[in-house]
Design a protein around this motif. Structure first.
Motif, PDB file in Angstrom:
ATOM      1  N   THR A  43      11.267 -56.261  75.245  1.00 25.54           N
ATOM      2  CA  THR A  43      12.093 -56.999  74.303  1.00 25.54           C
ATOM      3  C   THR A  43      12.523 -56.053  73.183  1.00 25.54           C
ATOM      4  N   TRP A  99      14.562 -64.140  82.202  1.00 26.25           N
ATOM      5  CA  TRP A  99      14.094 -62.772  81.916  1.00 26.25           C
ATOM      6  C   TRP A  99      13.290 -62.298  83.118  1.00 26.25           C
ATOM      7  N   CYS A 121      14.066 -68.626  79.461  1.00 29.32           N
ATOM      8  CA  CYS A 121      14.202 -68.515  78.012  1.00 29.32           C
ATOM      9  C   CYS A 121      15.201 -69.574  77.550  1.00 29.32           C
ATOM     10  N   TYR A 144      15.317 -63.503  75.346  1.00 27.94           N
ATOM     11  CA  TYR A 144      13.995 -62.905  75.453  1.00 27.94           C
ATOM     12  C   TYR A 144      12.931 -63.961  75.161  1.00 27.94           C
ATOM     13  N   PRO A 145      11.777 -63.865  75.821  1.00 24.49           N
ATOM     14  CA  PRO A 145      10.705 -64.835  75.588  1.00 24.49           C
ATOM     15  C   PRO A 145       9.847 -64.442  74.392  1.00 24.49           C
TER      16      PRO A 145
END
Length: 1043
Positions: free
Chosen positions: A417, A655, A671, A676-677
């Motif tokens: 990330t 993702w 997500c 991004y998580p």
């Protein structure tokens, strides 16, 4: 004099930004897509204060020491200023907030969101809220009337709503904006502006112009435009005095109009042509701060004030009015003089009272094109348009309308990330997860393994400030950028090492930073900013180093494979120009893909790069398209999945963390509303299926075609692993082939039903020989005699082709075995089997020397040729073992008659020479090389010897197996043996081959004196061999009965 444009400076990461001044003008406050709010004392401030408000910040507003921000976490937060202490959350939305604005008194805040709603919140008591509904698209901007009576929200549909806050009633709307369903796809931010103090006019950016609407009547009274504007206007801002209006465009133009004279007083161009997305006036009105979509901050200083723009031209206007009262009125004189003074025309200067300025002959920094600005009035535009002067002027530079270059993508680590996040994933792969923490409490790196049997979790102190990481089953690799005091470092924690020293660090040369890194099996690689790729062993020994054709974007590794993606050049119109290299770093180092272009979706960038669990390169772009390398089609890239088709919302993404070919799985993390998580709580992994984008997949034919070609593509790894020396799952490979043939047979039946006989033949070309015989039977039962006849001919062609290929491959193997002992290369296959030097201990990834004989026997056994008798000779007969012969019907004899005669003639011409050669080979042995002579006679391998002794036990367990199935079962059992056992069988086979050669020599001497009886037996043996070559006789076993 023109204003001064200060050099721009970096403020935030790439993405949307916003800017404002505080009430006193002491600070410049910016926010960006990195989630930080920065407070600058001036443009030269090298250490601005930062306040983190979330993952992304889209807008900010500052009033009376209260800082309000709209972020990607769907909240509107408030902080104290300039301390930056959190002061709570004003309101929440279901999606991210897009814009916030204070009212004139600072008591209320308006916020718009992508969920089509606008909320008005009291700052003192956030529970006092009003929600304004009715928009049919995401809200782009909001602004308060200076009199605090009206609120103007602008949405991305072709309508804008003006709402009375107290009554919540809609006053009017104008269909002026282009349609857009998402903020990210809107062509303009449409940042609105009320005229300060008087609140008489409302400025709305519409395309290349600015519309001015009059308060109360809500009529469109005028339009501001500029001929130099070639792209839509993004934002507008009024000066504190309410006389000047500034606008910033998508193309990077900054234009300032005088609201009273309706003329352009200043024009500047962004130094790099980036989109201007934020504007703010200094309270003094002499400075204008602006930001762009690349995170940079700029400043225009010494702007003309409203008094200088109106009072300076009045002196010549009075004199001109006295001289030409009969021709022009005062207003027209004033307008004309302002237009001429704006261009600094030398012809007008003497009229201005003899002002001799040394700078009169100099062109302003903004160029002469200022006088092309015009004010278009709806009622009397002809009377107020200022014509350009007729004096000599420089030719205008034509506007460039071709494709625009695309900013190159920044390097990234797959499965990571963004680096600006305080809590982030440094990498997530099939081995484990590496998290990075960089906040006030801790600066560390956590390593967690999916399988704790590999290693226990680790907590590492990040004293060097590592930003890149990779993880394998052998080590953890970290890298940090260079600083003013320290060089860029590469640190490896080799936890699988058997010695006590498990860590090593390498300093890169000055001027080099690690941009990407990767771990393979026993090696590591790092790509640097100097376009250099450095190879290391996992223990820290430096290996090869080579240059890359461009700046690296990302890297991935699997076993001995290295995949590198880099910039091939400059892309245009939003496309990236990327190249890819695939290298094999085993004993035979070679380059598989030589810098070919990497296919991406339109206006997309690379989002993930890696290998499948089986070792096939694949990647994902920002549009969610997953592509995989097709080795069987010339190393082309085939799309196998589109994650966007599974997303429920436009702002949702997947993702990707891993890809598997068997089973067919795409492992990714959903997500919601982001790309991004979050790191906590640990996100759950979802599994998506593969689906090739073939046509008409809703029909039965399209579905079967998609399943067949997907299965064919995803089994290419079997041949790659087998050629690389790895053991493969024969059962899984056979199951895949069985499914493919079943799908072909189903499509064949469907084509027969639709009377598509030519299509049936095309499908039969893809079938194996045994399945073609089933197709012949199906066609005969369907009473399609012409199709059955053609299929029968195709079956015999396939049988002949297989036999020819088998003979050719056996000759190549024989020739290779014949020349191998003469090789002087100590690493050749014969050297590994030499009794003078023991074979090395086998490893998990077998080397060439260890598997030289075993793999050769496996390769030859894997071919469909049946084995011979105990003498070790391989039969040259057809591939398929015939069933019990059945009496042919008249119809079957007719179908096979033509092909039988052709095949018999062909065999009569082709087979005699090989048969004669085989009889002559043992008669002329080299006297000094008895070992090579035995190899020329095709000695039995260790696998063949083992099969002879264990054939009965295999048939006892499965008596119904055919010859080919017996060989496949024996191969699986032989591979399950240990390496030492297989080596012993190979040595035994070599020993028996030498003894058999001597016995054959003595036997030939004894048989030379025998009479006619031995000749008769020899003739009978030759006749048997010829009989085994009769393909038609073998195929006759597959004859079928019509009934």
């Amino acid at each position: 004099m023109p204003c001064e444009r200060k050099p721009m400076r970096y403020g935030h990461s790439e993405g949307h930004t916003d800017v404002t001044f505080d009430d006193a003008g002491k600070f410049i406050v910016t926010c960006g897509s990195d989630g930080d709010v920065r407070i600058w004392e001036s443009l030269d401030d090298d250490d601005p204060r930062s306040i983190n408000v979330g993952e992304k910040a889209y807008s900010l507003a500052l009033k009376k020491r209260k800082l309000v921000t709209a972020g990607s976490n769907n909240t509107v937060q408030i902080h104290t200023f300039p301390e930056g202490d959190p002061d709570g959350i004003l309101t929440r939305f279901t999606t991210h907030a897009t814009h916030v604005a204070f009212n004139h008194s600072g008591s209320r805040v308006a916020a718009g969101s992508s969920d089509f709603m606008v909320k008005v919140v009291e700052v003192a008591d956030s529970s006092q809220q009003k929600t304004l509904r009715g928009h049919d698209a995401p809200v782009l901007s909001v602004t308060f009337d200076p009199k605090d009576e009206l609120l103007y929200p602008g949405c991305s549909r072709p309508c804008n709503l003006t709402v009375v806050v107290h009554l919540q009633t809609k006053v009017t709307s104008w269909p002026v904006l282009q349609k857009s369903n998402d903020v990210s796809t809107a062509k303009s931010l449409c940042r609105l502006g009320w005229q300060p103090k008087t609140a008489k006019l409302l400025a709305v950016p519409v395309g290349l112009k600015v519309h001015l609407y009059e308060r109360d009547s809500w009529e469109h009274v005028s339009t501001l435009s500029d001929d130099m504007m070639t792209q839509p206007i993004n934002v507008v801002a009024w000066s504190p005095c309410g006389q000047l209006l500034a606008a910033g465009s998508v193309g990077g133009f900054l234009t300032v109009w005088n609201a009273e004279s309706k003329l352009c007083v200043e024009r500047q161009k962004h130094e790099k042509g980036y989109t201007v997305c934020g504007l703010a006036w200094h309270p003094s009105g002499r400075q204008l701060a602006y930001t762009d979509t690349q995170g940079s901050l700029g400043l225009l200083d010494d702007l003309p004030t409203a008094s200088s723009a109106t009072k300076t031209p009045k002196a010549p206007a009075v004199k001109a009015a006295n001289d030409y009262d009969d021709l022009f009125d005062e207003d027209d004189d004033r307008a004309m003089d302002e237009g001429l003074s704006d261009t600094h025309s030398p012809a007008k200067r003497p009229v201005a009272g003899g002002d001799d300025d040394d700078d009169d002959d100099l062109m302003p920094a903004t160029g002469r094109v200022k006088n092309r600005s015009s004010f278009l009035d709806d009622e009397n535009s002809l009377g107020t348009t200022v014509a350009p002067p007729t004096g000599p002027s420089l030719p205008l530079r034509p506007a460039y309308e071709g494709p625009l270059p695309t900013l190159p993508q920044k390097p990234f680590q797959p499965g990571s990330t963004p680096a600006h996040l305080t809590h982030r994933f440094m990498t997530w792969n099939s081995v484990g997860v590496v998290r990075g923490y960089n906040d006030d409490q801790d600066n560390a790196v956590d390593v967690e393994f999916h399988d704790t049997a590999v290693h226990h979790a680790m907590h590492l102190t990040n004293a060097l400030g590592h930003t890149l990481a990779d993880l394998s089953q052998e080590a953890v690799l970290l890298a940090c950028p260079a600083t003013d005091e320290l060089a860029s470092k590469l640190q490896c924690l080799h936890f699988s090492s058997w010695d006590a020293n498990k860590e090593w660090i390498v300093d890169l040369p000055a001027g080099e930073d690690v941009r990407a890194l990767v771990l393979g099996q026993g090696w590591a690689a790092a790509a640097t900013s100097a376009r250099t790729l450095r190879l290391f062993t996992v223990g820290g020994v430096q290996k090869e180093i080579f240059s890359l054709p461009g700046h690296v974007v990302s890297m991935a590794a699997h076993g001995e494979q290295l995949l590198v993606v880099y910039h091939r050049g400059t892309g245009f119109d939003g496309d990236q120009a990327l190249g890819v290299q695939l290298l094999q770093l085993g004993r035979r180092k070679r380059q598989v893909i030589h810098g070919e272009p990497l296919p991406l979706s339109c206006k997309a960038h690379l989002a993930w790069l890696g290998f499948t669990a089986e070792g096939t390169p694949c990647y994902v772009d920002s549009e969610g398209v997953v592509r995989m390398l097709n080795r069987s089609l010339g190393n082309t890239w085939t799309p196998v999945c589109n994650t966007r088709e599974t997303c429920k919302g436009k702002s949702d993404h997947f993702w990707v963390v891993a890809v598997h070919e068997n089973p067919q799985q795409l492992r990714c993390i959903p997500c919601k509303g982001s790309r991004y998580p979050p790191t906590l709580p640990r996100p759950a992994v979802a599994i998506l299926p593969f689906k090739l984008p073939l046509c008409q997949t809703t029909t039965e034919k399209g579905q079967m075609e998609e399943q067949y070609w997907r299965s064919t593509l995803l089994q290419n790894h079997y041949s790659f692993l087998s050629s690389s020396g790895y053991e493969i799952d024969d059962e899984g490979q056979n199951q895949n082939q069985k499914e493919q043939q079943e799908l072909l047979m189903k499509m064949f039946a469907l084509s027969c039903k639709l009377e598509r006989e030519f299509r049936c033949m095309e499908l039969a070309e893809l079938m194996t020989q045994s399945v073609v015989t089933l197709a012949v039977r199906y066609a005969s039962r369907s009473r399609r005699m012409n199709l059955a006849q053609r299929l029968n001919e195709l079956a015999m062609e396939k049988a002949n082709q297989l036999q020819e290929e088998q003979e050719q491959e056996e000759e190549e193997v024989q020739e290779e075995e014949h020349h191998t002992p003469r090789s002087l290369n100590p690493f050749a296959r014969g050297a590994a089997a030499s009794p003078e030097k023991p074979s090395p201990k086998p490893r998990k990834s077998p080397s060439q020397s260890r598997v030289s004989n075993v793999l050769d026997s496996m390769t030859s056994v894997r071919r469909p040729a049946p084995l011979g008798g105990p003498s070790g000779k391989q039969s040259k007969g057809p591939v398929l073992k015939p069933l019990a012969p059945k009496p042919k019907t008249k119809m079957q004899s007719t179908l096979l008659q033509m092909a039988t005669s052709k095949a018999a003639n062909k065999k009569a011409q082709v087979n005699p020479e090989p048969a004669a050669d085989r009889l002559k080979q043992p008669e002329v042995p080299p006297p000094d090389l008895p070992v090579e002579d035995s190899e020329n006679q095709k000695p039995r391998t260790g696998f063949q010897l083992w099969l002879e002794e264990n054939r009965k036990s295999i048939l006892a367990d499965s008596p119904d197996l055919q010859e080919t199935d017996v060989i496949k079962a024996a191969m699986g059992s032989f591979r399950s043996l240990s390496a030492e056992d297989r080596l012993s069988w190979t040595e035994r086979a070599k020993g028996q081959s030498g003894e058999a050669a001597d016995l054959k020599k003595r036997k030939r001497v004894e048989e030379a004196g025998e009479g006619d009886e031995s000749r008769v037996k020899a003739d009978e043996n030759i006749a048997k061999k010829k009989k085994s070559l009769d393909t038609t006789a073998k195929l006759s076993a597959f004859a079928f009965n019509k009934n």
